[in-house]
Motif scaffolding. Structure first.
Motif, PDB file in Angstrom:
ATOM      1  N   HIS A   1       4.822  -9.428   0.705  1.00 32.67           N
ATOM      2  CA  HIS A   1       4.741  -8.698  -0.568  1.00 32.67           C
ATOM      3  C   HIS A   1       5.070  -9.698  -1.675  1.00 32.67           C
ATOM      4  O   HIS A   1       6.227  -9.815  -2.085  1.00 32.67           O
TER       5      HIS A   1
ATOM      6  N   MET B   1       0.853  -1.189   0.000  1.00 34.07           N
ATOM      7  CA  MET B   1       0.000   0.000   0.000  1.00 34.07           C
ATOM      8  C   MET B   1       0.887   1.236   0.000  1.00 34.07           C
ATOM      9  O   MET B   1       1.814   1.350   0.769  1.00 34.07           O
TER      10      MET B   1
ATOM     11  N   GLY C   1       8.801  -2.437   4.643  1.00 34.84           N
ATOM     12  CA  GLY C   1       7.487  -2.997   4.967  1.00 34.84           C
ATOM     13  C   GLY C   1       6.339  -2.216   4.370  1.00 34.84           C
ATOM     14  O   GLY C   1       5.257  -2.753   4.157  1.00 34.84           O
ATOM     15  N   ALA C   2       6.537  -0.953   4.117  1.00 30.66           N
ATOM     16  CA  ALA C   2       5.431  -0.123   3.662  1.00 30.66           C
ATOM     17  C   ALA C   2       5.342  -0.057   2.143  1.00 30.66           C
ATOM     18  O   ALA C   2       4.324   0.331   1.607  1.00 30.66           O
ATOM     19  N   ALA C   3       6.405  -0.456   1.469  1.00 33.76           N
ATOM     20  CA  ALA C   3       6.432  -0.292   0.018  1.00 33.76           C
ATOM     21  C   ALA C   3       5.555  -1.323  -0.685  1.00 33.76           C
ATOM     22  O   ALA C   3       5.364  -2.419  -0.195  1.00 33.76           O
ATOM     23  N   ALA C   4       5.023  -0.953  -1.813  1.00 33.49           N
ATOM     24  CA  ALA C   4       4.279  -1.847  -2.716  1.00 33.49           C
ATOM     25  C   ALA C   4       3.114  -2.523  -2.003  1.00 33.49           C
ATOM     26  O   ALA C   4       2.711  -2.145  -0.920  1.00 33.49           O
ATOM     27  N   ALA C   5       2.578  -3.526  -2.666  1.00 31.17           N
ATOM     28  CA  ALA C   5       1.323  -4.102  -2.179  1.00 31.17           C
ATOM     29  C   ALA C   5       1.606  -5.298  -1.286  1.00 31.17           C
ATOM     30  O   ALA C   5       2.238  -6.256  -1.690  1.00 31.17           O
ATOM     31  N   HIS C   6       1.087  -5.232  -0.064  1.00 31.15           N
ATOM     32  CA  HIS C   6       1.192  -6.386   0.833  1.00 31.15           C
ATOM     33  C   HIS C   6      -0.085  -7.209   0.713  1.00 31.15           C
ATOM     34  O   HIS C   6      -1.180  -6.661   0.571  1.00 31.15           O
TER      35      HIS C   6
HETATM   36 CU   LIG Z   1       3.363  -3.059   2.170  1.00 31.81          CU
END
Ligand SMILES: [Cu+2]
Length: 268
Positions: free
Chosen positions: A53, A1, A23-28
């Motif tokens: 991810h 997200m 941890g915050a990058a791209a789609a989890h």
């Molecule tokens: Cu993420």
């Protein structure tokens, strides 16, 4: 997200010389994974529950004890909480708390597995994330209710048989929140590129790279419907973020998400 405020925060942190938290990058995506979703014999199907991810084989996040975990067969709910066992999932870059479980399969038809995980605290965004996730299994090709909603707070209901999508065809889903269609919602789409090995609980080498343009997305129409052309065989995940009715947990913002996993096959 990736949210605007997160992007701004990361730009500021980058200016200050910090690197962005992975941890915050791209789609989890919450996984409810087993390599085989089309079954031909009765038996216990091994499952891996991991928060990860998967398209980029990226950062894995620690799962807490799930709140609810069950399967539905012909409208009958079977509790699977007793099959959960703590495990360690090994992503490409880190290890994270995960769970193994088993799905007992006896009769022919559709087994829908649903997981309500504990809310996960994402420190880089100061929010909780709860991805209510469904995965589908079918024994001997007999349809027995794969298109039924389960009455989850938010969920994606498949309009194509989710264990038997043809690579090169399309998948249509309907996004619901408290049983009602959600219009104009963003659906993130991911390919399970580095399918976990069930013996080692480790990610395999990715079969494809992540997309150059970032997250793959579709928007639901007025009836909550979205359609996506499935370009490749394998397992595909669809996630709607923040469409659940719960918006707060432990005094912080909660993103209550709907995730569904489907399986596509090559026409051979
Ligand atoms: Cu993420």
């Amino acid at each position: 997200m990736i949210k605007t405020k997160t992007r701004m925060a990361s730009a500021i942190l980058a200016l200050m010389g910090f690197t962005f938290l992975p941890g915050a990058a791209a789609a989890h995506f919450q996984l409810v994974y087993s390599p085989q979703t089309t079954l031909h014999r009765p038996g216990d199907v091994p499952l891996l529950l991991a928060f990860w991810h998967p398209f980029e084989n990226g950062h894995a996040m620690d799962m807490g004890q799930p709140l609810e975990f069950f399967s539905v067969f012909k409208g009958e709910k079977i509790d699977l909480m007793g099959t959960l066992a703590p495990a360690t999932f090994k992503g490409a870059n880190n290890e994270a708390a995960a769970f193994t479980a088993t799905l007992p399969v006896k009769r022919n038809g559709d087994y829908i597995v649903a997981l309500t995980p504990a809310p996960y605290y994402e420190g880089s965004e100061d929010i909780y994330i709860q991805q209510i996730t469904k995965a589908y299994f079918n024994k001997n090709g007999i349809p027995s209710g794969w298109n039924a909603p389960l009455g989850l707070p938010t969920e994606i209901v498949p309009l194509n048989k989710p264990t038997n999508i043809l690579a090169g065809s399309t998948f249509t889903g309907q996004l619901l929140s408290e049983g009602k269609p959600v219009a104009g919602a963003e659906i993130e789409i991911e390919y399970l590129a580095a399918a976990p090995d069930m013996a080692t609980l480790a990610a395999s080498a990715p079969s494809v790279g992540p997309m150059p343009g970032g997250a793959v997305v579709a928007i639901t129409d007025a009836n909550g419907l979205f359609t996506f052309g499935i370009p490749k065989a394998g397992q595909w995940g669809f996630a709607a973020l923040g469409t659940g009715p719960a918006t707060e947990y432990d005094g912080k913002e909660l993103s209550q998400d709907a995730v569904i996993w489907i399986t596509a096959h090559d026409v051979e």
